[in-house]
Design a protein around this motif. Structure first.
Motif, PDB file in Angstrom:
ATOM      1  N   ALA A  74      35.302  50.117 -25.803  1.00  0.00           N
ATOM      2  CA  ALA A  74      35.325  49.902 -27.131  1.00  0.00           C
ATOM      3  C   ALA A  74      36.516  50.808 -27.658  1.00  0.00           C
ATOM      4  N   LYS A  75      37.069  51.742 -26.959  1.00  0.00           N
ATOM      5  CA  LYS A  75      38.166  52.355 -27.285  1.00  0.00           C
ATOM      6  C   LYS A  75      39.477  51.874 -26.583  1.00  0.00           C
ATOM      7  N   ASN A  76      39.301  51.122 -25.495  1.00  0.00           N
ATOM      8  CA  ASN A  76      40.043  50.594 -24.461  1.00  0.00           C
ATOM      9  C   ASN A  76      40.812  51.884 -23.983  1.00  0.00           C
ATOM     10  N   THR A  77      39.885  52.729 -23.202  1.00  0.00           N
ATOM     11  CA  THR A  77      40.632  53.741 -22.761  1.00  0.00           C
ATOM     12  C   THR A  77      39.754  54.137 -21.343  1.00  0.00           C
ATOM     13  N   VAL A  78      40.494  54.725 -20.497  1.00  0.00           N
ATOM     14  CA  VAL A  78      39.991  54.989 -19.169  1.00  0.00           C
ATOM     15  C   VAL A  78      40.093  56.362 -19.169  1.00  0.00           C
ATOM     16  N   TYR A  79      39.422  57.118 -18.520  1.00  0.00           N
ATOM     17  CA  TYR A  79      39.458  58.519 -18.096  1.00  0.00           C
ATOM     18  C   TYR A  79      39.185  59.087 -16.756  1.00  0.00           C
ATOM     19  N   LEU A  80      39.791  60.108 -16.331  1.00  0.00           N
ATOM     20  CA  LEU A  80      39.679  60.787 -15.068  1.00  0.00           C
ATOM     21  C   LEU A  80      39.394  62.254 -15.247  1.00  0.00           C
ATOM     22  N   GLN A  81      38.103  62.378 -15.200  1.00  0.00           N
ATOM     23  CA  GLN A  81      37.748  63.870 -15.364  1.00  0.00           C
ATOM     24  C   GLN A  81      38.043  64.653 -13.754  1.00  0.00           C
ATOM     25  N   MET A  82      38.774  65.493 -13.772  1.00  0.00           N
ATOM     26  CA  MET A  82      39.176  66.275 -12.484  1.00  0.00           C
ATOM     27  C   MET A  82      38.578  67.640 -12.428  1.00  0.00           C
ATOM     28  N   THR A  83      37.848  68.072 -11.587  1.00  0.00           N
ATOM     29  CA  THR A  83      37.081  69.352 -11.530  1.00  0.00           C
ATOM     30  C   THR A  83      37.567  70.030 -10.205  1.00  0.00           C
ATOM     31  N   GLY A  84      37.436  70.897 -10.103  1.00  0.00           N
ATOM     32  CA  GLY A  84      37.794  71.930  -8.606  1.00  0.00           C
ATOM     33  C   GLY A  84      39.157  71.470  -8.032  1.00  0.00           C
ATOM     34  N   LEU A  85      40.316  71.594  -9.165  1.00  0.00           N
ATOM     35  CA  LEU A  85      41.295  71.317  -8.741  1.00  0.00           C
ATOM     36  C   LEU A  85      41.991  72.077  -7.576  1.00  0.00           C
ATOM     37  N   LYS A  86      42.788  71.328  -6.851  1.00  0.00           N
ATOM     38  CA  LYS A  86      43.335  72.229  -5.741  1.00  0.00           C
ATOM     39  C   LYS A  86      44.799  72.030  -5.941  1.00  0.00           C
ATOM     40  N   SER A  87      45.565  72.752  -5.163  1.00  0.00           N
ATOM     41  CA  SER A  87      47.164  72.710  -5.022  1.00  0.00           C
ATOM     42  C   SER A  87      47.616  71.342  -4.811  1.00  0.00           C
ATOM     43  N   GLU A  88      46.867  70.868  -3.617  1.00  0.00           N
ATOM     44  CA  GLU A  88      47.314  69.409  -3.190  1.00  0.00           C
ATOM     45  C   GLU A  88      46.910  68.532  -4.211  1.00  0.00           C
TER      46      GLU A  88
END
Length: 118
Positions: A74-88
């Motif tokens: 409906a919003k023409n939007t895609v999301y990427l939820q990122m958790t536990g982020l690492k330096s790599e």
């Protein structure tokens, strides 16, 4: 012609979270896949996650269990939820829209920088 605009990148400490957004100028329902790719310095661009029009998602092994891709047609939007982020995970993250027909090239956004550092 569809334009993809990413947002939400930034600097985050290891273990932190970020949510990236990709806003499309047209209907994302007209694409076979919407996805996120990333490119780290000195490395090739790699797939992070893709989601089909029907909803099933595929993830790179390196992000499984930590990242979640979702879409809001409906919003023409895609999301990427990122958790536990690492330096790599530090890289430029690009949004991608793949048409149903192989006669047409995929669309790319301009990218958003994600830096994971203490």
């Amino acid at each position: 012609q569809v334009q993809l605009v990413e947002s939400g990148g930034g600097l985050v400490q290891p273990g932190g979270s970020l949510r990236l957004s990709c806003a499309a100028s047209g209907s994302i329902g007209s694409f076979r896949f919407m996805g996120w790719y990333r490119q780290a310095p000195g490395k090739e661009r790699e797939l992070v996650a893709v989601i089909s029009a029907g909803g099933p998602a595929t993830y790179a092994d390196s992000v499984k269990g930590r990242f979640t891709i979702s879409r809001d047609d409906a919003k023409n939007t895609v999301y990427l939820q990122m958790t536990g982020l690492k330096s790599e995970d530090t890289a430029i993250y690009y949004c991608n829209a793949k048409p149903y027909s192989s006669l047409f090239s995929a669309y790319w956004g301009q990218g958003t920088q994600v830096t994971v550092s203490s």
